[in-house]
Design an enzyme around this catalytic site. Structure first.
Site: not given
Length: 284
Positions: A15, A165
């Protein structure tokens, strides 16, 4: 596609965050070049609070995908956005040939009033995933929380939200950082019982300074195991020793995860290629 990688190999991904100022792009590209040399399987790019400076996320993600030729996952948040805002960002991504996002609710902006917050168009990340799945051609990943989201009442409720989700169209999950692997193993076991069948990447944050305890870590809601707090107590006052100890802790954490069948690791690099390189070398 990133989703296809998980069935083929053990993945290691990074990330990064985009520059906060326009004049910092050159340095950001240098950082990305150095990280690319480590051959990550994909790189995710964070998104400003409430969608601030979303164009920088798109530009950095485009550089990773189109110049470095590494699979890219652009973060997108909905807490401060309306449907037209989300569609605008989706359009920007499409123009750059980007079609993979990490769909998040996001942190509440500091200047967002209670009235604005309580009347927002997207209440949860699952709402955003549903919207993107039906209104765009974007492929969505979601976030998960090994020790539950700090706003959630219970782990049981959090796992139910995680299932929402998945049902909304998330293709895989990336976890919040954690420092006690036992919590993560317990989370995986409970998630499986709830019917979570898509891949989950373990999010690992190398802590290289004691100051991180008061910022990033405190915001994550992650608990601090005794071995970790002992490390801070012993090395926290010596920057270089703390850096080495933090990297070693992350390496040992990843090795333990891999030994116990966790094949997919997502490293929160904090835009520090040297730290990432040491960890990559340490876990090979």
């Amino acid at each position: 596609m990133i989703k296809d990688l998980f069935s083929k190999k053990k993945t290691l991904s990074f990330e990064v965050f985009p520059p906060k100022k326009d004049g910092e792009f050159e340095k950001a590209y240098e950082t990305l070049d150095a990280l690319a040399a480590l051959n990550p399987d994909f790189i995710s790019v964070t998104y400003g609070a409430g969608g601030s400076r979303s164009k920088t996320t798109v530009e950095i993600a485009s550089y990773i995908q189109n110049t470095l030729h590494i699979e890219t996952l652009a973060h997108i948040t909905c807490v401060g956005n309306k449907r037209e805002d989300i569609l605008s960002v989706a359009g920007q991504l499409k123009e750059r040939g980007l079609n993979q996002v990490l769909a998040l609710r996001g942190d509440r902006p500091k200047d967002m009033s209670d009235e604005q917050y309580n009347s927002r168009e997207f209440t949860y990340a699952s709402d955003l995933i549903t919207f993107l799945h039906t209104e765009t051609e974007l492929h969505c990943a979601g976030a998960c929380y090994p020790e539950k989201h700090f706003e959630c009442f219970s782990m049981e409720t959090d796992l139910k939200n995680l299932k929402l989700k998945q049902d909304a169209g998330a293709e895989y999950f990336i976890s919040q950082m954690f420092f006690d692997n036992d919590y993560y193993y317990r989370f995986l076991e409970n998630a499986e019982k709830k019917g979570i069948i898509i891949p989950i990447c373990a999010g690992i944050m190398p802590v290289t300074s004691a100051n991180q305890l008061g910022t990033t870590i405190s915001l994550s809601g992650s608990s601090i195991p005794k071995a970790f707090s002992d490390l801070i107590a012993k090395y926290g006052d010596d920057p270089e020793d703390m850096r080495k100890a933090g990297i070693d802790f992350a390496i040992r954490q990843i090795k333990d995860l891999r030994h116990n069948g966790v094949d997919d690791i997502h490293l929160y690099t904090m835009n520090r290629p040297k730290t990432a390189a040491e960890i990559v070398a340490g876990v090979q």
